[in-house]
Design a protein around this motif. Structure first.
Motif, PDB file in Angstrom:
ATOM      1  N   GLY A   1      76.733  32.266  73.864  1.00 10.19           N
ATOM      2  CA  GLY A   1      76.862  32.145  75.281  1.00 10.19           C
ATOM      3  C   GLY A   1      77.289  33.196  75.904  1.00 10.19           C
ATOM      4  N   HIS A   2      76.890  34.370  75.720  1.00  6.31           N
ATOM      5  CA  HIS A   2      77.279  35.554  76.422  1.00  6.31           C
ATOM      6  C   HIS A   2      77.268  35.425  78.111  1.00  6.31           C
ATOM      7  CE1 HIS A   2      76.879  39.745  78.162  1.00  6.31           C
ATOM      8  NE2 HIS A   2      77.535  40.067  77.189  1.00  6.31           N
ATOM      9  N   ASP A   3      76.280  34.717  78.323  1.00  4.51           N
ATOM     10  CA  ASP A   3      75.999  34.697  79.786  1.00  4.51           C
ATOM     11  C   ASP A   3      76.800  33.531  80.426  1.00  4.51           C
ATOM     12  OD1 ASP A   3      74.182  31.486  79.777  1.00  4.51           O
ATOM     13  OD2 ASP A   3      74.008  32.836  78.064  1.00  4.51           O
ATOM     14  N   GLU A   4      77.486  32.436  79.678  1.00  5.10           N
ATOM     15  CA  GLU A   4      78.408  31.795  80.184  1.00  5.10           C
ATOM     16  C   GLU A   4      79.999  32.213  80.269  1.00  5.10           C
ATOM     17  OE1 GLU A   4      78.340  27.864  78.376  1.00  5.10           O
ATOM     18  OE2 GLU A   4      76.148  28.203  77.729  1.00  5.10           O
ATOM     19  N   SER A   5      80.066  33.288  79.583  1.00 10.04           N
ATOM     20  CA  SER A   5      81.334  33.907  79.531  1.00 10.04           C
ATOM     21  C   SER A   5      81.231  34.911  80.873  1.00 10.04           C
ATOM     22  CB  SER A   5      81.574  34.686  78.120  1.00 10.04           C
ATOM     23  OG  SER A   5      80.702  35.784  78.109  1.00 10.04           O
ATOM     24  N   GLN A   6      80.070  35.128  81.176  1.00 11.57           N
ATOM     25  CA  GLN A   6      80.248  36.257  82.531  1.00 11.57           C
ATOM     26  C   GLN A   6      80.576  37.424  82.114  1.00 11.57           C
ATOM     27  OE1 GLN A   6      78.856  34.935  85.646  1.00 11.57           O
ATOM     28  NE2 GLN A   6      78.301  33.227  84.233  1.00 11.57           N
ATOM     29  N   GLN A   7      80.372  38.039  81.146  1.00  7.41           N
ATOM     30  CA  GLN A   7      80.823  39.511  80.598  1.00  7.41           C
ATOM     31  C   GLN A   7      79.574  40.259  81.205  1.00  7.41           C
ATOM     32  OE1 GLN A   7      83.646  40.433  78.933  1.00  7.41           O
ATOM     33  NE2 GLN A   7      84.157  38.233  79.485  1.00  7.41           N
TER      34      GLN A   7
ATOM     35  N   GLY B   1      67.291  26.697  72.699  1.00  6.96           N
ATOM     36  CA  GLY B   1      67.704  26.365  71.419  1.00  6.96           C
ATOM     37  C   GLY B   1      68.598  27.469  70.888  1.00  6.96           C
ATOM     38  N   LYS B   2      69.129  28.360  71.772  1.00  6.06           N
ATOM     39  CA  LYS B   2      69.986  29.399  71.304  1.00  6.06           C
ATOM     40  C   LYS B   2      71.078  28.723  70.450  1.00  6.06           C
ATOM     41  CE  LYS B   2      70.530  31.119  75.372  1.00  6.06           C
ATOM     42  NZ  LYS B   2      69.661  29.992  76.122  1.00  6.06           N
TER      43      LYS B   2
ATOM     44  N   ARG C   1      71.428  33.950  77.733  1.00  6.26           N
ATOM     45  CA  ARG C   1      70.210  33.346  78.631  1.00  6.26           C
ATOM     46  C   ARG C   1      69.485  34.469  79.288  1.00  6.26           C
ATOM     47  NH1 ARG C   1      71.053  31.115  83.519  1.00  6.26           N
ATOM     48  NH2 ARG C   1      73.015  31.524  83.269  1.00  6.26           N
ATOM     49  N   THR C   2      67.947  34.438  79.262  1.00  2.00           N
ATOM     50  CA  THR C   2      67.214  35.508  79.886  1.00  2.00           C
ATOM     51  C   THR C   2      67.342  35.589  81.413  1.00  2.00           C
ATOM     52  OG1 THR C   2      65.568  34.071  80.191  1.00  2.00           O
ATOM     53  CG2 THR C   2      65.274  35.478  78.258  1.00  2.00           C
ATOM     54  N   GLN C   3      67.914  34.625  82.049  1.00  2.00           N
ATOM     55  CA  GLN C   3      67.895  34.454  83.441  1.00  2.00           C
ATOM     56  C   GLN C   3      69.226  35.208  83.866  1.00  2.00           C
ATOM     57  OE1 GLN C   3      67.445  32.019  81.676  1.00  2.00           O
ATOM     58  NE2 GLN C   3      65.875  30.444  82.844  1.00  2.00           N
ATOM     59  N   PHE C   4      70.207  35.513  82.963  1.00  2.00           N
ATOM     60  CA  PHE C   4      71.254  36.529  83.248  1.00  2.00           C
ATOM     61  C   PHE C   4      71.230  37.801  83.265  1.00  2.00           C
ATOM     62  CE2 PHE C   4      75.541  38.044  82.007  1.00  2.00           C
ATOM     63  CZ  PHE C   4      76.256  37.734  82.706  1.00  2.00           C
TER      64      PHE C   4
END
Length: 385
Positions: A212-218, A144-145, A243-246
């Protein structure tokens, strides 16, 4: 004449430059006479004078309409910053409406106990009123982020008044090179002009809601690479979700701001905080179901859904994740149809996804079948699919 400029301290909002002028004996009349308002009055007066006389009158070249019309046209066509912000506020309030929303709870860190929780919205409000600069919101996939980020933005726009911090939602995966000129790129996306962007940079505080920091792959610290809260740069508060998994083992360095001396200082924990979204409680699940049921006609009521969720083995624990809960509510009627012994039913994450995808395809197939606007080519392609 004295001038005051905004403070560059990160803890204090910038103030627009103000001027105190003493009245003079007319030495500024020439300058005042060329102001847009006075030019407009003079054009109007000269046009009236020409129309009331049969002989054309010679007027000053500065007050002739052909030379001034581009100026006046520019004045009328260029929207003010206040108007543009009001336009953005209206747009975002329309786009961020959510039919179902349950205020999430959170814990202070990944290592904190699961019962050490607090309302995430309250923590975010405390952060916005503090001297801290970055708040990291963590959560598993589907926790729910993004939902929270959009609700926070909507709440900030609802309370917005001119002069208050400006909320700016940024979908990081949609920004090209967010490590550079992040804020300006997002404002340009919303059609702010270069002058308006510069005005915001000089005189306003922004609340950046970076999703979406994880989705941006930064793999870099966006706060540092964009020089946020440095002298002459953007004055901001940043709430960023990931996302914690990232995360890596030393993830704090990717989010924590630097101290006031910039490159000479390391990360500053006193300018940073984090929150980890907690799983739904049973009460939150029931509240979610209560909001979900009235959205469209259904054969089941809230009690029917809760009975299935609690009776099917391990399902209640599985749907403590908000995304999986939404999938389960869509899938349950089909999964349980014709089955009387609910305790013998086994439901996995994969089954929930598969059932939801099939349901989604059926819904959109019916929608397209009713769409009279499809072209012949589109209709042929649809029939093939």
């Amino acid at each position: 004449m004295t001038k005051t400029t905004r403070s560059t301290s990160p803890g204090s909002p910038p103030q627009p430059a103000t001027q105190q002028c003493q009245p003079n004996s007319g030495q500024d009349d020439d300058n005042q006479s060329t102001s847009p308002r006075r030019i407009h009055k003079r054009v109007k007066f000269n046009n009236m004078s020409q129309s009331s006389s049969s002989k054309p009158k010679t007027t000053n070249s500065q007050s002739t309409l052909p030379e001034l019309s581009p100026i006046l046209a520019h004045m009328h066509k260029k929207p003010s910053l206040k108007y543009r912000l009001r336009e953005l506020r209206t747009l975002r309030l329309e786009q961020t409406h959510q039919a179902v929303y349950i205020p999430p709870m959170a814990k202070p860190s990944l290592k904190a106990k699961d019962d050490d929780v607090f309302p995430l919205m309250e923590k975010a409000q405390d952060f916005l009123e503090s001297e801290q600069q970055v708040m990291l919101v963590l959560g598993d996939s589907g926790a729910g982020k993004s939902t929270f980020n959009r609700h926070l933005e909507r709440r900030l726009w609802s309370d917005y008044k001119p002069g208050k911090p400006i909320p700016l939602f940024i979908n990081l995966p949609a920004i090209d090179r967010p490590d550079q000129d992040l804020v300006a790129k997002q404002l340009k996306f919303h059609n702010f002009s270069d002058d308006q962007i510069q005005e915001i940079k000089l005189y306003s505080q922004l609340i950046l809601i970076c999703d979406g920091h994880d989705e941006s792959q930064q793999l870099v610290n966006l706060h540092r690479t964009n020089s946020l809260n440095k002298p002459g740069q953007w004055y901001t508060k940043m709430i960023i979700s990931c996302r914690t998994q990232f995360l890596g083992p030393d993830y704090h360095s990717n989010f924590m701001p630097q101290g006031e001396r910039g490159h000479y200082d390391g990360p500053s924990p006193n300018l940073f905080q984090e929150a980890v979204i907690a799983l739904f409680s049973k009460a939150q699940i029931e509240s979610y179901v209560g909001q979900y049921v009235p959205l469209e006609p259904r054969t089941w009521n809230t009690n029917d859904y809760m009975d299935r969720l609690t009776t099917i083995p391990n399902l209640l624990e599985l749907v403590r994740n908000p995304l999986l809960l939404s999938l389960a509510l869509e899938a349950l009627p089909g999964v349980t149809e014709g089955k009387w012994d609910l305790s013998a039913i086994k439901i996995t994450r994969v089954q929930l996804y598969d059932t939801f995808v099939n349901h989604w395809l059926d819904v959109n197939k019916r929608r397209l079948e009713r769409n009279d606007a499809l072209s012949m080519d589109d209709r042929d392609m649809f029939n093939q699919l």
